[in-house]
Write a protein that holds these residues in place. Structure first.
Motif, PDB file in Angstrom:
ATOM      1  N   GLU A  29       0.861  -1.348   0.168  1.00  0.00           N
ATOM      2  CA  GLU A  29      -0.031   0.075   0.075  1.00  0.00           C
ATOM      3  C   GLU A  29       0.796   1.378  -0.131  1.00  0.00           C
ATOM      4  N   GLU A  30       1.743   1.288   1.047  1.00  0.00           N
ATOM      5  CA  GLU A  30       2.634   2.786   1.227  1.00  0.00           C
ATOM      6  C   GLU A  30       3.890   2.303   1.719  1.00  0.00           C
ATOM      7  N   LEU A  31       4.982   3.261   1.216  1.00  0.00           N
ATOM      8  CA  LEU A  31       6.101   3.250   1.907  1.00  0.00           C
ATOM      9  C   LEU A  31       6.459   4.811   2.159  1.00  0.00           C
ATOM     10  N   VAL A  32       7.336   5.223   2.879  1.00  0.00           N
ATOM     11  CA  VAL A  32       7.956   6.590   3.060  1.00  0.00           C
ATOM     12  C   VAL A  32       9.348   6.267   3.730  1.00  0.00           C
ATOM     13  N   VAL A  33      10.101   7.200   2.544  1.00  0.00           N
ATOM     14  CA  VAL A  33      11.694   7.053   2.835  1.00  0.00           C
ATOM     15  C   VAL A  33      11.996   8.609   3.107  1.00  0.00           C
ATOM     16  N   GLY A  34      13.028   8.741   4.128  1.00  0.00           N
ATOM     17  CA  GLY A  34      13.445  10.118   4.588  1.00  0.00           C
ATOM     18  C   GLY A  34      14.749  10.191   4.369  1.00  0.00           C
ATOM     19  N   VAL A  35      15.210  11.538   4.317  1.00  0.00           N
ATOM     20  CA  VAL A  35      16.652  11.858   4.136  1.00  0.00           C
ATOM     21  C   VAL A  35      16.704  13.324   4.713  1.00  0.00           C
ATOM     22  N   ALA A  36      18.090  13.553   5.239  1.00  0.00           N
ATOM     23  CA  ALA A  36      18.121  14.992   5.701  1.00  0.00           C
ATOM     24  C   ALA A  36      19.413  15.384   5.286  1.00  0.00           C
ATOM     25  N   GLY A  37      19.638  16.840   4.959  1.00  0.00           N
ATOM     26  CA  GLY A  37      20.960  17.332   4.588  1.00  0.00           C
ATOM     27  C   GLY A  37      20.844  18.768   4.073  1.00  0.00           C
ATOM     28  N   GLN A  38      22.053  19.167   3.354  1.00  0.00           N
ATOM     29  CA  GLN A  38      21.959  20.349   2.631  1.00  0.00           C
ATOM     30  C   GLN A  38      22.068  20.059   1.391  1.00  0.00           C
ATOM     31  N   PHE A  39      20.918  19.964   0.650  1.00  0.00           N
ATOM     32  CA  PHE A  39      20.832  19.277  -0.611  1.00  0.00           C
ATOM     33  C   PHE A  39      21.424  20.151  -1.629  1.00  0.00           C
ATOM     34  N   HIS A  84       7.156   9.706  -0.404  1.00  0.00           N
ATOM     35  CA  HIS A  84       6.086   8.756  -0.087  1.00  0.00           C
ATOM     36  C   HIS A  84       5.561   8.035  -1.411  1.00  0.00           C
ATOM     37  N   PHE A  85       5.369   6.809  -1.397  1.00  0.00           N
ATOM     38  CA  PHE A  85       4.903   6.123  -2.343  1.00  0.00           C
ATOM     39  C   PHE A  85       3.386   5.422  -1.842  1.00  0.00           C
ATOM     40  N   MET A  86       2.431   5.685  -2.789  1.00  0.00           N
ATOM     41  CA  MET A  86       1.486   5.048  -2.370  1.00  0.00           C
ATOM     42  C   MET A  86       0.613   4.263  -3.510  1.00  0.00           C
ATOM     43  N   LEU A  87      -0.224   3.033  -3.135  1.00  0.00           N
ATOM     44  CA  LEU A  87      -0.637   2.475  -4.203  1.00  0.00           C
ATOM     45  C   LEU A  87      -2.286   2.330  -3.958  1.00  0.00           C
ATOM     46  N   PRO A 112      -9.391  -5.047  -9.772  1.00  0.00           N
ATOM     47  CA  PRO A 112      -8.680  -6.087  -9.425  1.00  0.00           C
ATOM     48  C   PRO A 112      -7.324  -6.153 -10.305  1.00  0.00           C
ATOM     49  N   LYS A 113      -7.462  -5.582 -11.338  1.00  0.00           N
ATOM     50  CA  LYS A 113      -6.391  -5.723 -12.398  1.00  0.00           C
ATOM     51  C   LYS A 113      -5.590  -4.275 -12.779  1.00  0.00           C
ATOM     52  N   SER A 114      -6.045  -3.448 -11.893  1.00  0.00           N
ATOM     53  CA  SER A 114      -5.360  -1.991 -12.179  1.00  0.00           C
ATOM     54  C   SER A 114      -5.045  -1.471 -10.739  1.00  0.00           C
ATOM     55  N   ALA A 115      -4.218  -0.474 -10.847  1.00  0.00           N
ATOM     56  CA  ALA A 115      -3.638   0.547  -9.782  1.00  0.00           C
ATOM     57  C   ALA A 115      -3.324   1.927  -9.941  1.00  0.00           C
ATOM     58  N   VAL A 116      -3.447   2.620  -9.110  1.00  0.00           N
ATOM     59  CA  VAL A 116      -2.770   4.017  -9.315  1.00  0.00           C
ATOM     60  C   VAL A 116      -1.587   4.074  -8.382  1.00  0.00           C
ATOM     61  N   LEU A 117      -0.384   4.489  -8.920  1.00  0.00           N
ATOM     62  CA  LEU A 117       0.667   4.855  -8.335  1.00  0.00           C
ATOM     63  C   LEU A 117       1.065   6.096  -8.144  1.00  0.00           C
ATOM     64  N   SER A 118       1.056   6.408  -6.926  1.00  0.00           N
ATOM     65  CA  SER A 118       1.553   7.795  -6.750  1.00  0.00           C
ATOM     66  C   SER A 118       2.903   8.191  -5.988  1.00  0.00           C
ATOM     67  N   THR A 119       3.431   9.242  -6.093  1.00  0.00           N
ATOM     68  CA  THR A 119       4.616   9.758  -5.374  1.00  0.00           C
ATOM     69  C   THR A 119       4.500  11.129  -4.815  1.00  0.00           C
ATOM     70  N   GLU A 120       4.931  11.527  -3.611  1.00  0.00           N
ATOM     71  CA  GLU A 120       5.007  12.800  -3.160  1.00  0.00           C
ATOM     72  C   GLU A 120       6.083  12.992  -2.276  1.00  0.00           C
ATOM     73  N   THR A 121       6.788  14.072  -2.751  1.00  0.00           N
ATOM     74  CA  THR A 121       8.087  14.549  -1.689  1.00  0.00           C
ATOM     75  C   THR A 121       7.815  15.649  -1.188  1.00  0.00           C
TER      76      THR A 121
END
Length: 190
Positions: A84-94, A124-127, A132-141
């Motif tokens: 369903e979802e995953l969230v990844v994090g990072v910190a820095g002086q990009f 963030h990634f969310m599904l 039953p045969k399709s999905a919407v995949l989204s990403t938010e930063t």
């Protein structure tokens, strides 16, 4: 009411960007392809990272497990609801030429991180299955800056890099879509 997991980590933010794509494959297939995505295989990522660093990215085999791939990069897994979802994090002086990531950063550091002159990012990634045969995949930063100096530097950085970051996100979604649809089509024809 549904609350995305990213809100647990970075509800208050200064910048954000989001993208989505509809995938003609079941959610579990899409999620599996998302977890297996190797960003270094995307030519656009390799090109942009080469331009940023001034040197060609080395060819290397990466582990299949996402958490293993994140080790040593400064990126950490903050949350995962498998399928369903995953969230990844990072910190820095990009905005620094080397990316300025805090390489010793841990998932436990994320919530309390507010070092002046730095920023933190939740990715963030969310599904969402729409059949039953399709999905919407989204990403938010989402990005939160700490202090006026960081906010000013990140604003300039994002005005230059943001459009390319968006291209990378779109390329990722396209790659996951292509692989998931191909996998599903091959499995359906057996």
């Amino acid at each position: 009411m549904f609350v995305p997991r990213i809100d647990e980590f970075l509800a208050d933010h200064d910048f954000s960007a989001s993208y989505e794509t509809r995938v003609n494959a079941p959610g579990p297939v899409v999620y599996e392809r998302l977890l297996g995505l190797d960003l270094s295989e995307l030519w656009l990522v390799r090109l942009l990272m080469t331009v940023r660093s001034g040197r060609r990215l080395p060819d290397r085999r990466v582990p299949a497990d996402l958490c293993q791939r994140l080790q040593g990069t400064g990126f950490v897994m903050l949350a995962e609801d498998p399928g369903e979802e995953l969230v990844v994090g990072v910190a820095g002086q990009f905005w620094r030429p080397d990316g300025g990531r805090c390489l010793d950063f841990t998932a436990g550091d994320f919530a309390g991180f507010s070092r002046p002159g730095y920023a933190k990012v939740a990715w963030h990634f969310m599904l969402r299955a729409d059949s039953p045969k399709s999905a919407v995949l989204s990403t938010e930063t989402r990005i939160k800056c700490f202090g006026q100096s960081a906010l000013w530097k990140f604003r300039i950085y994002w005005s230059l890099v943001g459009p390319f970051s968006g291209l990378i996100r779109k390329a990722m979604l396209k790659q996951v879509k292509t692989e998931a649809e191909s996998t599903f089509k091959a499995a359906s024809q057996r």
